[in-house]
Design an enzyme around this catalytic site. Structure first.
Site, PDB file in Angstrom:
ATOM      1  N   ALA A 208      -5.562  10.298 -17.403  1.00 14.16           N
ATOM      2  CA  ALA A 208      -7.017  10.133 -17.381  1.00 14.16           C
ATOM      3  C   ALA A 208      -7.626  11.119 -16.396  1.00 14.16           C
ATOM      4  O   ALA A 208      -6.950  11.577 -15.472  1.00 14.16           O
ATOM      5  CB  ALA A 208      -7.356   8.716 -16.957  1.00 14.16           C
TER       6      ALA A 208
ATOM      7  N   GLY B 280      -2.051   8.252 -18.436  1.00 13.37           N
ATOM      8  CA  GLY B 280      -2.574   7.958 -19.776  1.00 13.37           C
ATOM      9  C   GLY B 280      -1.982   8.865 -20.834  1.00 13.37           C
ATOM     10  O   GLY B 280      -1.856   8.458 -22.003  1.00 13.37           O
TER      11      GLY B 280
ATOM     12  N   GLU C 225       1.151   7.295 -21.732  1.00 15.72           N
ATOM     13  CA  GLU C 225       0.845   6.022 -22.420  1.00 15.72           C
ATOM     14  C   GLU C 225       0.520   6.278 -23.898  1.00 15.72           C
ATOM     15  O   GLU C 225       0.887   5.488 -24.769  1.00 15.72           O
ATOM     16  CB  GLU C 225      -0.292   5.307 -21.689  1.00 15.72           C
ATOM     17  CG  GLU C 225       0.155   4.694 -20.352  1.00 15.72           C
ATOM     18  CD  GLU C 225      -0.995   4.156 -19.538  1.00 15.72           C
ATOM     19  OE1 GLU C 225      -0.990   2.938 -19.262  1.00 15.72           O
ATOM     20  OE2 GLU C 225      -1.911   4.937 -19.208  1.00 15.72           O
TER      21      GLU C 225
ATOM     22  N   GLU D  56       0.375   6.442 -11.673  1.00 18.80           N
ATOM     23  CA  GLU D  56      -0.893   5.801 -11.289  1.00 18.80           C
ATOM     24  C   GLU D  56      -0.800   5.109  -9.923  1.00 18.80           C
ATOM     25  O   GLU D  56      -1.772   5.072  -9.163  1.00 18.80           O
ATOM     26  CB  GLU D  56      -1.281   4.760 -12.353  1.00 18.80           C
ATOM     27  CG  GLU D  56      -1.872   5.345 -13.629  1.00 18.80           C
ATOM     28  CD  GLU D  56      -0.817   5.764 -14.632  1.00 18.80           C
ATOM     29  OE1 GLU D  56      -1.178   5.971 -15.805  1.00 18.80           O
ATOM     30  OE2 GLU D  56       0.360   5.911 -14.255  1.00 18.80           O
TER      31      GLU D  56
HETATM   32  N1  T1G Z   1      -7.642  14.286 -13.430  1.00 18.64           N
HETATM   33  C1  T1G Z   1      -8.476  15.238 -12.938  1.00 18.64           C
HETATM   34  N2  T1G Z   1      -8.062  16.428 -12.382  1.00 18.64           N
HETATM   35  C2  T1G Z   1      -6.747  16.629 -12.358  1.00 18.64           C
HETATM   36  C3  T1G Z   1      -5.801  15.670 -12.837  1.00 18.64           C
HETATM   37  C4  T1G Z   1      -6.301  14.457 -13.414  1.00 18.64           C
HETATM   38  N3  T1G Z   1      -5.497  13.517 -13.922  1.00 18.64           N
HETATM   39  N4  T1G Z   1      -4.556  16.168 -12.642  1.00 18.64           N
HETATM   40  C5  T1G Z   1      -4.720  17.384 -12.069  1.00 18.64           C
HETATM   41  N5  T1G Z   1      -6.016  17.658 -11.897  1.00 18.64           N
HETATM   42  C6  T1G Z   1      -6.594  18.897 -11.355  1.00 18.64           C
HETATM   43  C7  T1G Z   1      -6.189  19.168  -9.907  1.00 18.64           C
HETATM   44  O1  T1G Z   1      -7.074  18.566  -9.018  1.00 18.64           O
HETATM   45  C8  T1G Z   1      -6.263  20.684  -9.845  1.00 18.64           C
HETATM   46  O2  T1G Z   1      -7.607  21.024  -9.727  1.00 18.64           O
HETATM   47  C9  T1G Z   1      -5.806  21.101 -11.228  1.00 18.64           C
HETATM   48  O3  T1G Z   1      -6.022  19.960 -12.077  1.00 18.64           O
HETATM   49  C10 T1G Z   1      -4.344  21.473 -11.287  1.00 18.64           C
HETATM   50  O4  T1G Z   1      -3.597  20.410 -10.725  1.00 18.64           O
HETATM   51  C11 T1G Z   1      -5.218   4.926 -18.017  1.00 18.64           C
HETATM   52  C12 T1G Z   1      -6.050   5.611 -15.532  1.00 18.64           C
HETATM   53  C13 T1G Z   1      -0.284  16.949 -13.766  1.00 18.64           C
HETATM   54  C14 T1G Z   1       1.740  17.068 -12.352  1.00 18.64           C
HETATM   55  O5  T1G Z   1      -1.708  10.798 -11.529  1.00 18.64           O
HETATM   56  O6  T1G Z   1       0.205  14.919 -10.681  1.00 18.64           O
HETATM   57  O7  T1G Z   1      -3.971   8.144 -16.362  1.00 18.64           O
HETATM   58  O8  T1G Z   1      -7.522  22.072  -7.495  1.00 18.64           O
HETATM   59  O9  T1G Z   1      -2.601  21.744  -8.852  1.00 18.64           O
HETATM   60  O10 T1G Z   1       0.838  21.375  -9.649  1.00 18.64           O
HETATM   61  O11 T1G Z   1      -3.176   4.643 -16.991  1.00 18.64           O
HETATM   62  O12 T1G Z   1      -1.736  17.667 -11.317  1.00 18.64           O
HETATM   63  O13 T1G Z   1      -7.377  23.479  -9.530  1.00 18.64           O
HETATM   64  O14 T1G Z   1      -9.521  22.284  -8.948  1.00 18.64           O
HETATM   65  O15 T1G Z   1      -1.829  19.407  -9.334  1.00 18.64           O
HETATM   66  O16 T1G Z   1       0.710  21.962 -12.114  1.00 18.64           O
HETATM   67  C15 T1G Z   1      -2.595   9.568 -13.812  1.00 18.64           C
HETATM   68  C16 T1G Z   1      -2.134  13.673 -11.585  1.00 18.64           C
HETATM   69  C17 T1G Z   1      -4.079   9.555 -13.860  1.00 18.64           C
HETATM   70  C18 T1G Z   1      -1.288  12.902 -12.549  1.00 18.64           C
HETATM   71  C19 T1G Z   1       0.230  19.070 -12.609  1.00 18.64           C
HETATM   72  N6  T1G Z   1      -2.138  10.942 -13.696  1.00 18.64           N
HETATM   73  N7  T1G Z   1      -1.841  15.099 -11.665  1.00 18.64           N
HETATM   74  O17 T1G Z   1       0.613  19.577 -11.362  1.00 18.64           O
HETATM   75  O18 T1G Z   1      -1.315  21.256 -10.951  1.00 18.64           O
HETATM   76  S1  T1G Z   1      -4.661   7.900 -13.935  1.00 18.64           S
HETATM   77  C20 T1G Z   1      -1.728  11.450 -12.546  1.00 18.64           C
HETATM   78  C21 T1G Z   1      -0.675  15.591 -11.197  1.00 18.64           C
HETATM   79  C22 T1G Z   1      -4.360   7.394 -15.536  1.00 18.64           C
HETATM   80  C23 T1G Z   1      -4.192   5.571 -17.153  1.00 18.64           C
HETATM   81  C24 T1G Z   1      -4.642   5.952 -15.798  1.00 18.64           C
HETATM   82  C25 T1G Z   1      -0.494  17.071 -11.295  1.00 18.64           C
HETATM   83  C26 T1G Z   1       0.291  17.498 -12.541  1.00 18.64           C
HETATM   84  P1  T1G Z   1      -8.019  22.283  -8.889  1.00 18.64           P
HETATM   85  P2  T1G Z   1      -2.294  20.682  -9.844  1.00 18.64           P
HETATM   86  P3  T1G Z   1       0.289  21.132 -10.998  1.00 18.64           P
END
Ligand code: T1G
Length: 698
Positions: free
Chosen positions: A63, A104, A107, A127
């Site tokens: 998400a 997500g 999921e 998450e």
């Molecule tokens: N939402 C918004 N921005 C995100 C994002 C996300 N989920 N993931 C990364 N970014 C932005 C980040 O801030 C950066 O921005 C750029 O993308 C590159 O990220 C219903 C509710 C996927 C392993 O917890 O762990 O789903 O600094 O530098 O090293 O159950 O990003 O360039 O402006 O980290 O290649 C659950 C979070 C969400 C994964 C990639 N998902 N992301 O790593 O790139 S909650 C997460 C990561 C959810 C559902 C629930 C990592 C990555 P900027 P990066 P990377």
């Protein structure tokens, strides 16, 4: 509103590609497009099957976290319903996963009828690291696909694992070495006319877990140490327990209730702040992403002591050959012996293969001759914390190293500009302040001098990432950012002793707050002699009205330097790290109070947090005013990754905003009236309080 879903049709198979760079986040518009394209494909008679995939470098990062704090636009489809529709589809839906499938994103895949992944793809439900639980069926579908204990570990720890491992667990069906999309299309066609495997109807692992009800309490007990203070890991356990005890639909409802509660919580806001703060640190005004950097292919380390050893390991672990210089063969041999011992223990714990250990050791060479460092790209000096010695070392290095060698120092307090002044390359001199133990602590405080070039800064910030650290750029001042704020925190803890508290009381309150340990136990671990040396060094320059408590000096004069001498603020049995209260210390503290004419009083626990942390935050405000730190969130990253400030509070500056700047300002003003100079509110703090703003508004 960004992002969409691209659609392509191949011989009756609809390919839906999530498209929202950089991570294909499931933003409001992506969810809307996905629901629409799914409906279209499911109702299109020409379409027999579907493949879901992602454009660019990954499947989906989950998400869009940035949207959590925004109101959901009314027409936005509810992600769990979209996902339920995928699973319920009469037409086979296959997930083709590359790069990353997280949250997500995974999921969605868990609801598909088959999951194919490219080699090395990372998958997981992280998450919990954002202070929430998976909210689109992950806690209900994962335990139906894999063993419930494995699901507990994966979800409550928020790990991203390789697809190969996920296949062993059972939630990835095939690792595709060839063309992933083509293979997924073929798989979708082979599923036509077969009984589709709908995850929510799988029962085997659920039935098995019903027979072992104690697994949840056992897991909670094991969580206690690692997840102390965090709510989300326990909420994950509660959701998975519901998956075992409730019908699927009721489990989904339970998951959603818990998800909704947590997403509004301060802990989740704090952990989301931490997520973005850690990514923000590498954005430096005036040094754009494309600033040319120097390739660091070789390195040298000067000083093979505690810090020198772990810095060397960081470089070797990243595959960078390291030449280690020290003044005696005995010091070099002792250092290498300890490095070997550390690698051997990692191999014995299965954290490292013997091959990798041998590879890393082969990258480390020892020398007694500076000239053997002449061709390296960077030298990191980690010698004793003495200015004259560091100046001597830097002038030697400056003389022997090639002109573009970067000279870095691991000093934790000394003036980088002073050190750079003895070289002809001040633009190549920078501080790289590692934190003990440097092979564990993620933080590097990178200290720019007045002459340090953008090229040098960009190169060292990149090196931080290469060696698995979070590099935060700071300016030169006494103690840089972290230690300068630590002094303010430590100083008040010492003064509270004079006024009536005891080390164990203060340590317990700060431990319960979420710190890894209280200041007195921490001092015993790191050694009281280091602080004593620094205080003696500063005695001549410290303004007389800004006194510090002499209790620690009295302990050091007795040779009590902490664990390494068996006694410090506490005493330690031989070979034990368990702190024992010591009446000698209690008596010494009383004697200091008497000597200062202080009438001791009961100190309540409630006093201790504001008394220690508000001056720390106030010092953070001064640091921001002086431009020593670029952002308040950088300070938060320094304290979470270097000093163990609890992540579920988001760092001291974020926590200050949760408390309210006016509360902190009013308390500081009161303490200023009662106790004087150390509590003088920073002008920035006063300004924010007056404007009813926070550090997050800066
Ligand atoms: N939402 C918004 N921005 C995100 C994002 C996300 N989920 N993931 C990364 N970014 C932005 C980040 O801030 C950066 O921005 C750029 O993308 C590159 O990220 C219903 C509710 C996927 C392993 O917890 O762990 O789903 O600094 O530098 O090293 O159950 O990003 O360039 O402006 O980290 O290649 C659950 C979070 C969400 C994964 C990639 N998902 N992301 O790593 O790139 S909650 C997460 C990561 C959810 C559902 C629930 C990592 C990555 P900027 P990066 P990377």
């Amino acid at each position: 509103m960004s992002g969409s879903v691209d659609v392509d049709h191949r011989g009756g198979v609809a390919i839906l590609s999530l498209n929202n760079p950089p991570v294909n986040g499931l933003s409001f518009s992506v969810r809307t497009a996905l629901a629409a394209q799914l409906d279209a494909a499911l109702t299109d008679e020409a379409i027999q099957a579907l493949v879901v995939t992602g454009t660019g470098r990954m499947f989906c990062g989950g998400a869009d976290i940035r949207e959590f704090s925004q109101p959901t636009p009314p027409e936005t489809p509810y992600l769990p319903s979209v996902i339920n529709n995928i699973e319920a589809s009469a037409k086979p839906v296959v997930a083709a996963i590359h790069g990353v499938a997280a949250g997500g994103g995974l999921e969605i895949a868990l609801a598909c009828h088959a999951r194919l992944a490219s080699p090395g793809t990372r998958v997981g439900l992280p998450e919990v690291t954002l202070g929430i639980v998976p909210g689109a069926g992950g806690t209900q579908r994962m335990p139906r696909l894999i063993d419930v204990e494995a699901a507990l570990d994966l979800i409550a720890n928020g790990k991203l694992i390789r697809a190969e491992k996920a296949k062993q667990f059972g939630f990835i069906d095939e690792i595709v070495e060839s063309d992933l999309l083509e293979t997924a299309i073929t798989r979708a066609r082979t599923l036509l006319g077969t009984a589709l495997r709908r995850t929510s109807s799988l029962e085997n692992s659920i039935i098995e877990a019903k027979g072992k009800p104690s697994i949840f309490d056992t897991f909670r007990t094991n969580l206690a140490k690692r997840a102390r203070g965090f709510d989300a890991p326990y909420a994950c356990v509660e959701c998975i327990e519901a998956a075992v005890s409730l019908p699927f639909a009721d489990g989904l409802t339970k998951e959603h209730q818990i998800f909704r509660k947590l997403i509004e919580s301060d802990q989740s806001k704090a952990q989301r702040h931490a997520f973005f703060a850690e990514r923000e640190v590498s954005k430096i005004p005036g040094i754009p992403k494309d600033t040319p950097t120097q390739d660091i292919t070789t390195a040298a380390v000067v000083g093979f002591g505690t810090m020198g050893r772990s810095i060397t390991m960081n470089l070797a672990n990243a595959g960078i050959p390291v030449t280690v210089f020290d003044v005696s063969q005995e010091a070099l041999d002792r250092g290498l012996k300890i490095v070997k011992k550390s690698y051997i223990s990692s191999v014995s714990k299965g954290q490292l293969t013997q091959t990798d250990m041998d590879k890393r050791l082969a990258l480390i060479s020892l020398t007694l001759d500076y000239t053997n460092t002449k061709d390296v790209d960077v030298v990191i000096e980690a010698a004793l914390e003495e200015l004259a010695l560091k100046k001597e070392i830097f002038s030697q290095l400056d003389a022997v190293c090639k002109t573009d060698t970067i000279l870095a120092t691991n000093t934790s307090t000394l003036d980088i500009n002073e050190i750079a002044s003895v070289t002809k390359r001040p633009e190549k001199v920078i501080g790289t302040h590692f934190f003990n133990p440097a092979n564990v602590m993620r933080l590097m405080e990178n200290v720019r001098g007045v002459k340090t070039s953008k090229h040098t800064i960009a190169t060292i910030m990149k090196l931080s990432k290469t060696i698995g650290k979070i590099g935060v750029l700071v300016g030169v001042c006494d103690g840089f950012v972290g230690n300068r704020m630590l002094y303010a925190y430590r100083r008040q803890a010492d003064f509270l002793l004079e006024e009536g508290a005891q080390p164990q009381q203060i340590d317990k309150v700060l431990y319960d707050f979420g710190m890894p340990m209280g200041p007195f136990q921490m001092a015993d671990l790191t050694g009281l002699d280091i602080g004593w040396q620094i205080r003696k060094g500063q005695a001549a320059t410290r303004p007389k009205h800004l006194r510090y408590s002499p209790v620690a000096d009295r302990l050091c004069e007795l040779g009590r330097f902490g664990q390494k001498t068996g006694a410090g603020w506490y005493r330690y049995e031989k070979g034990s790290r368990t702190p024992k209260q010591d009446p000698v210390v209690e008596a010494l503290i009383r004697k200091v109070s008497d000597g200062l004419g202080i009438t001791r009083r009961p100190v309540s626990d409630d006093e201790i947090i504001p008394r220690c942390f508000y001056p720390l935050i106030n010092e953070g405000a001064k640091i921001l005013q002086e431009g020593i730190a670029l952002r308040a969130s950088d300070i938060d990253v320094i304290w979470m990754c270097g000093y163990g400030f609890p992540r579920f509070r988001g760092g001291p500056m974020f926590w200050a905003d949760l408390i309210g700047i006016d509360t902190i300002y009013n308390t500081m003003s009161r303490l200023y009236d009662e106790h004087g100079d150390w509590f003088e509110p920073a002008p920035l703090l006063a300004k924010l309080a007056k404007e009813d703003k926070g550090f997050g508004d800066l």
